[in-house]
Design a protein around this motif. Structure first.
Motif, PDB file in Angstrom:
ATOM      1  N   ALA A  37      13.706  -7.216  -5.294  1.00 52.94           N
ATOM      2  CA  ALA A  37      13.737  -6.674  -6.658  1.00 52.94           C
ATOM      3  C   ALA A  37      12.594  -7.244  -7.492  1.00 52.94           C
ATOM      4  O   ALA A  37      11.935  -6.507  -8.243  1.00 52.94           O
ATOM      5  N   ALA A  38      12.353  -8.534  -7.381  1.00 56.51           N
ATOM      6  CA  ALA A  38      11.286  -9.155  -8.171  1.00 56.51           C
ATOM      7  C   ALA A  38       9.916  -8.617  -7.767  1.00 56.51           C
ATOM      8  O   ALA A  38       9.061  -8.353  -8.619  1.00 56.51           O
ATOM      9  N   LEU A  39       9.691  -8.450  -6.480  1.00 55.53           N
ATOM     10  CA  LEU A  39       8.405  -7.930  -6.007  1.00 55.53           C
ATOM     11  C   LEU A  39       8.217  -6.477  -6.429  1.00 55.53           C
ATOM     12  O   LEU A  39       7.127  -6.071  -6.852  1.00 55.53           O
ATOM     13  N   ARG A  40       9.260  -5.689  -6.312  1.00 62.08           N
ATOM     14  CA  ARG A  40       9.147  -4.272  -6.699  1.00 62.08           C
ATOM     15  C   ARG A  40       8.854  -4.117  -8.192  1.00 62.08           C
ATOM     16  O   ARG A  40       8.210  -3.149  -8.605  1.00 62.08           O
ATOM     17  N   ALA A  41       9.306  -5.069  -8.985  1.00 64.42           N
ATOM     18  CA  ALA A  41       9.095  -4.982 -10.428  1.00 64.42           C
ATOM     19  C   ALA A  41       7.682  -5.366 -10.839  1.00 64.42           C
ATOM     20  O   ALA A  41       7.271  -5.084 -11.973  1.00 64.42           O
ATOM     21  N   HIS A  42       6.932  -5.997  -9.933  1.00 60.45           N
ATOM     22  CA  HIS A  42       5.572  -6.424 -10.274  1.00 60.45           C
ATOM     23  C   HIS A  42       4.585  -5.320  -9.911  1.00 60.45           C
ATOM     24  O   HIS A  42       4.593  -4.806  -8.796  1.00 60.45           O
ATOM     25  N   PRO A  43       3.702  -4.924 -10.826  1.00 60.04           N
ATOM     26  CA  PRO A  43       2.818  -3.779 -10.569  1.00 60.04           C
ATOM     27  C   PRO A  43       1.821  -3.982  -9.426  1.00 60.04           C
ATOM     28  O   PRO A  43       1.324  -2.992  -8.877  1.00 60.04           O
ATOM     29  N   LYS A  44       1.539  -5.207  -9.047  1.00 65.55           N
ATOM     30  CA  LYS A  44       0.556  -5.445  -7.990  1.00 65.55           C
ATOM     31  C   LYS A  44       1.176  -5.811  -6.651  1.00 65.55           C
ATOM     32  O   LYS A  44       0.441  -6.093  -5.699  1.00 65.55           O
ATOM     33  N   CYS A  45       2.491  -5.797  -6.577  1.00 63.10           N
ATOM     34  CA  CYS A  45       3.172  -6.131  -5.327  1.00 63.10           C
ATOM     35  C   CYS A  45       3.750  -4.881  -4.675  1.00 63.10           C
ATOM     36  O   CYS A  45       4.180  -3.950  -5.356  1.00 63.10           O
ATOM     37  N   ARG A  46       3.757  -4.888  -3.359  1.00 54.66           N
ATOM     38  CA  ARG A  46       4.376  -3.838  -2.568  1.00 54.66           C
ATOM     39  C   ARG A  46       5.272  -4.519  -1.543  1.00 54.66           C
ATOM     40  O   ARG A  46       4.887  -5.515  -0.940  1.00 54.66           O
ATOM     41  N   VAL A  47       6.464  -3.987  -1.331  1.00 51.17           N
ATOM     42  CA  VAL A  47       7.415  -4.638  -0.435  1.00 51.17           C
ATOM     43  C   VAL A  47       8.064  -3.586   0.461  1.00 51.17           C
ATOM     44  O   VAL A  47       8.374  -2.473   0.022  1.00 51.17           O
TER      45      VAL A  47
END
Length: 322
Positions: free
Chosen positions: A48-58
């Motif tokens: 959830a935290a990674l998906r919420a960050h605009p530069k992260c992809r999970v």
């Protein structure tokens, strides 16, 4: 003048939530345009935290992911899972000009913008290599450069490395490659948008042929927290001995007297000789920032002090996990 290229990292990770987000935060803070995380086990909080960050992809590597026709099921060993995931990222949607395949306990470091250095890579080079430095356990020892941490490097030349390792580590040097417990090869950035390219743990491949002309990125370091503390190292030791970086089938390193052996054999020899106390003596000489080891490392230019400031970076990028 062309703009500097952007870059990113890809990692297959099974680790505590805090470690996953620390890894991502550090590289975002360093200038990564994308951080691609392939979760090797479910972690709803990290996802959830990674998906919420605009530069992260999970991507969650669940049964549905592995059973798709192109992947033919989940490999038992984590090394092929890492390579398959990194290649999937590289070929599908890396969203960067350069992509580095690294692990959750590895942290890129540079005192100059990484994009600026990548802009100077020769145009005919497919990949560029970052050499590792291994973190030393601070133990009870303070260093003048605190809050910086001590790291060790080794010589690129095999002949220099052999002589220096024997001098720096008087008891165990003859059994080690550069005094490192893990790899000395480092990891590579690969230029994206090329046909028929794949990634493995330490190298890029074109048409299944290893790229042996990677440019050396001497200005960059790969801070490897392989044996960050005695407790951390011992907790991972059995797994590494059977399935990880100390497993039996890995290529042996040359011994100073010409005999070839690997870390699996070496650690079995240590334990047979003296059990866990022997492992502890080894760790104290090779992996602990004693004043004597730091002095010997410094005399050969292999002592480095770096402050990654990881907690502050995680707080900046993922404040709910600070």
């Amino acid at each position: 003048m062309n703009a500097a290229p952007n870059w990113g990292v890809v990692a297959t990770i099974k680790a505590p939530t805090r470690d996953i987000l620390t890894f991502a935060a550090h590289h975002l803070d360093l200038g990564a345009h994308r951080v691609h995380v392939y979760l090797d086990a479910p972690d709803p909080q990290a996802e959830a935290a990674l998906r919420a960050h605009p530069k992260c992809r999970v991507i969650l590597c669940d049964d549905d992911y592995w059973n798709r026709r192109s992947r033919k099921g989940r490999p038992d060993k984590h090394q092929p899972r890492q390579s398959l995931n990194a290649t999937h990222c590289l070929n599908k949607r890396p969203q960067v000009d350069w992509l580095a395949h690294i692990d959750v306990d590895e942290f890129l470091w540079s005192e100059i913008p990484i994009a600026d250095r990548l802009a100077r890579v020769a145009p005919d080079r497919l990949s560029a290599r970052v050499r590792p430095i291994e973190a030393l356990d601070p133990g009870p020892y303070k260093i003048e450069a605190e809050p910086y941490r001590a790291y060790k490097s080794c010589a690129l030349s095999q002949a220099d490395r052999r002589a220096q390792t024997n001098a720096i580590y008087p008891t165990y040097g003859p059994y080690l490659n550069g005094g490192f417990l893990s790899h000395v090869a480092g990891k590579v950035f690969v230029r994206t948008g090329q046909p028929d390219i794949s990634l493995r743990i330490h190298n890029a491949f074109r048409n299944k042929v290893m790229d042996d002309k990677a440019e050396e990125l001497h200005e960059l370091r790969l801070c490897h927290h392989h044996a960050a503390t005695w407790d951390h190292w011992l907790a991972a030791y059995r797994y590494r001995l059977s399935l990880g970086s100390y497993r039996a089938e890995l290529k042996p390193a040359p011994h100073s007297d010409g005999y070839a052996f690997n870390m699996h054999e070496f650690f079995h020899m240590l334990e047979e000789d003296g059990g866990e106390p022997a492992l502890r003596r080894f760790f104290s000489e090779v992996c602990t920032a004693t004043p004597e080891l730091q002095k010997r490392l410094a005399s050969y230019g292999h002592l480095h002090h770096i402050n990654l400031d990881l907690d502050a970076k995680r707080a900046r990028h993922f404040p709910e996990h600070s």
